[in-house]
Scaffold this motif. Structure first.
Motif, PDB file in Angstrom:
ATOM      1  N   LEU A 185       0.491  -1.237  -0.298  1.00  0.00           N
ATOM      2  CA  LEU A 185       0.189  -0.238  -0.414  1.00  0.00           C
ATOM      3  C   LEU A 185       0.400   1.787   0.119  1.00  0.00           C
ATOM      4  O   LEU A 185       1.094   1.305   0.792  1.00  0.00           O
ATOM      5  CB  LEU A 185      -1.197  -0.300   1.176  1.00  0.00           C
ATOM      6  N   THR A 186       0.792   2.265  -1.098  1.00  0.00           N
ATOM      7  CA  THR A 186       1.720   3.307  -0.629  1.00  0.00           C
ATOM      8  C   THR A 186       0.444   4.026  -0.290  1.00  0.00           C
ATOM      9  O   THR A 186      -0.485   4.390  -0.148  1.00  0.00           O
ATOM     10  CB  THR A 186       1.957   3.801  -2.568  1.00  0.00           C
ATOM     11  N   GLY A 187       1.040   5.491  -0.024  1.00  0.00           N
ATOM     12  CA  GLY A 187       0.250   6.733   0.220  1.00  0.00           C
ATOM     13  C   GLY A 187      -0.189   6.273   2.074  1.00  0.00           C
ATOM     14  O   GLY A 187      -0.936   7.112   1.923  1.00  0.00           O
ATOM     15  N   ILE A 188       0.586   5.660   2.694  1.00  0.00           N
ATOM     16  CA  ILE A 188       0.043   5.598   4.009  1.00  0.00           C
ATOM     17  C   ILE A 188      -0.265   6.713   4.781  1.00  0.00           C
ATOM     18  O   ILE A 188      -0.898   6.695   5.793  1.00  0.00           O
ATOM     19  CB  ILE A 188       0.692   4.399   4.136  1.00  0.00           C
ATOM     20  N   THR A 189       0.678   7.485   4.631  1.00  0.00           N
ATOM     21  CA  THR A 189       0.488   8.628   5.238  1.00  0.00           C
ATOM     22  C   THR A 189      -0.798   9.444   5.001  1.00  0.00           C
ATOM     23  O   THR A 189      -0.678  10.536   5.964  1.00  0.00           O
ATOM     24  CB  THR A 189       2.240   9.435   5.110  1.00  0.00           C
ATOM     25  N   GLN A 244      -3.923   5.666   5.299  1.00  0.00           N
ATOM     26  CA  GLN A 244      -3.858   5.161   6.942  1.00  0.00           C
ATOM     27  C   GLN A 244      -4.989   4.687   7.598  1.00  0.00           C
ATOM     28  O   GLN A 244      -5.121   3.434   7.979  1.00  0.00           O
ATOM     29  CB  GLN A 244      -3.545   6.518   7.842  1.00  0.00           C
ATOM     30  N   LYS A 245      -5.467   5.110   6.691  1.00  0.00           N
ATOM     31  CA  LYS A 245      -6.940   4.300   7.159  1.00  0.00           C
ATOM     32  C   LYS A 245      -7.544   2.988   6.906  1.00  0.00           C
ATOM     33  O   LYS A 245      -7.503   2.457   7.179  1.00  0.00           O
ATOM     34  CB  LYS A 245      -8.274   4.505   6.954  1.00  0.00           C
ATOM     35  N   THR A 305      -4.612  -4.159   8.288  1.00  0.00           N
ATOM     36  CA  THR A 305      -3.774  -5.048   9.389  1.00  0.00           C
ATOM     37  C   THR A 305      -5.102  -5.513  10.302  1.00  0.00           C
ATOM     38  O   THR A 305      -4.681  -7.235  11.504  1.00  0.00           O
ATOM     39  CB  THR A 305      -2.259  -4.213  10.008  1.00  0.00           C
ATOM     40  N   LYS A 306      -5.452  -4.974  10.828  1.00  0.00           N
ATOM     41  CA  LYS A 306      -6.713  -5.209  12.433  1.00  0.00           C
ATOM     42  C   LYS A 306      -7.497  -6.937  11.467  1.00  0.00           C
ATOM     43  O   LYS A 306      -7.761  -7.863  12.526  1.00  0.00           O
ATOM     44  CB  LYS A 306      -7.605  -4.009  12.090  1.00  0.00           C
ATOM     45  N   ASN A 307      -7.338  -6.827  10.023  1.00  0.00           N
ATOM     46  CA  ASN A 307      -8.062  -7.766   9.744  1.00  0.00           C
ATOM     47  C   ASN A 307      -7.516  -9.249   9.729  1.00  0.00           C
ATOM     48  O   ASN A 307      -7.479  -9.675   8.614  1.00  0.00           O
ATOM     49  CB  ASN A 307      -8.823  -7.545   8.187  1.00  0.00           C
ATOM     50  N   GLY A 308      -5.886  -8.848   9.891  1.00  0.00           N
ATOM     51  CA  GLY A 308      -4.462 -10.115   9.656  1.00  0.00           C
ATOM     52  C   GLY A 308      -4.737 -10.157   8.917  1.00  0.00           C
ATOM     53  O   GLY A 308      -3.391 -11.111   8.415  1.00  0.00           O
ATOM     54  N   HIS A 309      -4.635  -9.035   7.074  1.00  0.00           N
ATOM     55  CA  HIS A 309      -3.224  -9.082   5.893  1.00  0.00           C
ATOM     56  C   HIS A 309      -2.280  -8.141   6.451  1.00  0.00           C
ATOM     57  O   HIS A 309      -1.779  -7.449   7.199  1.00  0.00           O
ATOM     58  CB  HIS A 309      -4.524  -7.981   5.148  1.00  0.00           C
ATOM     59  N   GLU A 310      -1.525  -8.649   5.859  1.00  0.00           N
ATOM     60  CA  GLU A 310       0.581  -8.708   6.078  1.00  0.00           C
ATOM     61  C   GLU A 310       0.446  -6.829   5.090  1.00  0.00           C
ATOM     62  O   GLU A 310      -0.033  -7.098   3.687  1.00  0.00           O
ATOM     63  CB  GLU A 310       1.128  -9.920   5.305  1.00  0.00           C
ATOM     64  N   ILE A 311       1.020  -6.523   5.271  1.00  0.00           N
ATOM     65  CA  ILE A 311       1.027  -4.851   4.986  1.00  0.00           C
ATOM     66  C   ILE A 311       2.328  -4.417   4.811  1.00  0.00           C
ATOM     67  O   ILE A 311       3.237  -4.692   4.829  1.00  0.00           O
ATOM     68  CB  ILE A 311       0.071  -3.721   5.329  1.00  0.00           C
ATOM     69  N   MET A 370      13.819   4.569  12.106  1.00  0.00           N
ATOM     70  CA  MET A 370      13.781   5.552  10.627  1.00  0.00           C
ATOM     71  C   MET A 370      12.486   5.760  10.470  1.00  0.00           C
ATOM     72  O   MET A 370      11.249   7.177   9.870  1.00  0.00           O
ATOM     73  CB  MET A 370      14.086   4.769   9.787  1.00  0.00           C
ATOM     74  N   ILE A 371      11.022   5.485  11.255  1.00  0.00           N
ATOM     75  CA  ILE A 371      10.085   6.014  11.675  1.00  0.00           C
ATOM     76  C   ILE A 371       9.247   7.255  11.981  1.00  0.00           C
ATOM     77  O   ILE A 371       9.711   7.104  13.350  1.00  0.00           O
ATOM     78  CB  ILE A 371       9.283   4.855  11.596  1.00  0.00           C
ATOM     79  N   ARG A 372       9.428   7.725  11.468  1.00  0.00           N
ATOM     80  CA  ARG A 372       9.499   9.455  12.118  1.00  0.00           C
ATOM     81  C   ARG A 372       7.835   9.752  13.125  1.00  0.00           C
ATOM     82  O   ARG A 372       7.132  10.545  11.635  1.00  0.00           O
ATOM     83  CB  ARG A 372       9.818  10.573  11.766  1.00  0.00           C
ATOM     84  N   GLY A 373       6.765   9.390  13.198  1.00  0.00           N
ATOM     85  CA  GLY A 373       5.537   9.086  13.579  1.00  0.00           C
ATOM     86  C   GLY A 373       3.979   8.539  12.669  1.00  0.00           C
ATOM     87  O   GLY A 373       2.982   8.548  13.495  1.00  0.00           O
ATOM     88  N   GLU A 374       4.530   8.142  11.733  1.00  0.00           N
ATOM     89  CA  GLU A 374       3.658   7.727  10.677  1.00  0.00           C
ATOM     90  C   GLU A 374       3.120   6.098  11.144  1.00  0.00           C
ATOM     91  O   GLU A 374       2.247   5.515   9.883  1.00  0.00           O
ATOM     92  CB  GLU A 374       3.952   7.874   9.048  1.00  0.00           C
ATOM     93  N   ALA A 375       4.181   5.401  11.557  1.00  0.00           N
ATOM     94  CA  ALA A 375       4.102   4.443  11.437  1.00  0.00           C
ATOM     95  C   ALA A 375       2.764   3.833  12.346  1.00  0.00           C
ATOM     96  O   ALA A 375       1.670   3.932  13.098  1.00  0.00           O
ATOM     97  CB  ALA A 375       5.454   3.725  12.841  1.00  0.00           C
ATOM     98  N   VAL A 376       2.299   2.802  11.470  1.00  0.00           N
ATOM     99  CA  VAL A 376       0.569   1.691  11.188  1.00  0.00           C
ATOM    100  C   VAL A 376       1.230   0.568  11.757  1.00  0.00           C
ATOM    101  O   VAL A 376       2.537  -0.186  11.484  1.00  0.00           O
ATOM    102  CB  VAL A 376       0.309   1.654  10.790  1.00  0.00           C
ATOM    103  N   GLU A 377       0.880   0.096  13.277  1.00  0.00           N
ATOM    104  CA  GLU A 377       1.554  -1.376  13.851  1.00  0.00           C
ATOM    105  C   GLU A 377       1.054  -2.433  12.555  1.00  0.00           C
ATOM    106  O   GLU A 377      -0.006  -2.598  12.371  1.00  0.00           O
ATOM    107  CB  GLU A 377       0.835  -1.242  14.926  1.00  0.00           C
ATOM    108  N   GLY A 378       2.134  -3.734  12.633  1.00  0.00           N
ATOM    109  CA  GLY A 378       1.839  -4.463  11.436  1.00  0.00           C
ATOM    110  C   GLY A 378       2.161  -4.697  10.281  1.00  0.00           C
ATOM    111  O   GLY A 378       2.450  -5.226   9.590  1.00  0.00           O
ATOM    112  N   VAL A 379       3.115  -3.584   9.909  1.00  0.00           N
ATOM    113  CA  VAL A 379       3.390  -2.386   8.500  1.00  0.00           C
ATOM    114  C   VAL A 379       4.476  -3.305   8.220  1.00  0.00           C
ATOM    115  O   VAL A 379       5.692  -2.644   8.967  1.00  0.00           O
ATOM    116  CB  VAL A 379       2.582  -1.406   8.387  1.00  0.00           C
ATOM    117  N   GLN A 380       5.104  -3.503   7.383  1.00  0.00           N
ATOM    118  CA  GLN A 380       6.560  -3.400   7.136  1.00  0.00           C
ATOM    119  C   GLN A 380       6.750  -2.682   6.176  1.00  0.00           C
ATOM    120  O   GLN A 380       6.319  -2.525   4.722  1.00  0.00           O
ATOM    121  CB  GLN A 380       6.466  -4.740   6.286  1.00  0.00           C
TER     122      GLN A 380
END
Length: 188
Positions: free
Chosen positions: A9-13, A18-19, A25-31, A50-60
């Motif tokens: 997924l691009t544009g995650i910020t 982000q939504k 990720t809440k539904n178990g998909h690998e991102i 290196m992540i500056r505040g935009e991190a979504v848990e469970g995202v590579q």
């Protein structure tokens, strides 16, 4: 039975990215995602420091820029997604009038890089979902309202031109290679 997917997924910020990442990720998909927020000169993968505040848990996280084909190619080759959702773009129409090259680099070359890297490096890709824009319709004659999907595209900005060029590229890749592109033209 619930099929869990690997989604790049691009544009995650952005708001939608982000939504969508949180929901997937809440539904178990690998991102996996591409992030521009990198320490100077560093191309590491999945480095939390290196992540500056935009991190979504469970995202590579992979680090680089849409204009860098090699970074994208390496990321997709490593992640091997089932689906790519490409939302990232330079989104300001007004900005496109004074920064045309940057807008073309991100909104056209960035799409080319993502699609071509996917075509070459992800042999089992099921879908490449790309976010076009209602700006591709430009300024329509009054008789065309409401605008229909098959109405002529009358771009009225460099942003619209770049989006139309990217859409035409994806249509070509579909026709020439069976590339699994899905295009939608969303509006604010």
């Amino acid at each position: 039975f619930k099929y869990l997917m690997k989604v790049f997924l691009t544009g995650i910020t952005g708001f939608l990215g982000q939504k969508l990442a949180e929901t997937l990720t809440k539904n178990g998909h690998e991102i996996g995602t591409l992030s521009r927020n990198v320490a100077s000169g560093d191309r590491a993968t999945n480095t939390e420091s290196m992540i500056r505040g935009e991190a979504v848990e469970g995202v590579q996280y992979y680090y680089g820029d849409l204009t860098d084909y090699l970074v994208i190619s390496d990321a997709l080759k490593d992640f091997q997604p089932d689906i790519i959702i490409h939302l990232a773009a330079q989104t300001s129409v007004a900005y496109s009038f004074t920064h045309m090259k940057e807008v073309f680099d991100v909104n056209f070359i960035g799409v080319f890089n993502m699609a071509e890297a996917a075509r070459r490096e992800v042999p089992n890709l099921k879908r490449f979902i790309w976010s076009g824009s209602a700006e591709e319709y430009g300024i329509q004659p009054e008789k065309n309202y409401p605008v229909k999907e098959d109405d002529i595209q009358l771009q009225a900005s460099p942003y619209g031109v770049a989006k139309i060029a990217a859409e035409n590229l994806l249509k070509y890749l579909y026709q020439a290679y069976g590339f699994p592109a899905i295009i939608f033209r969303n509006a604010n």
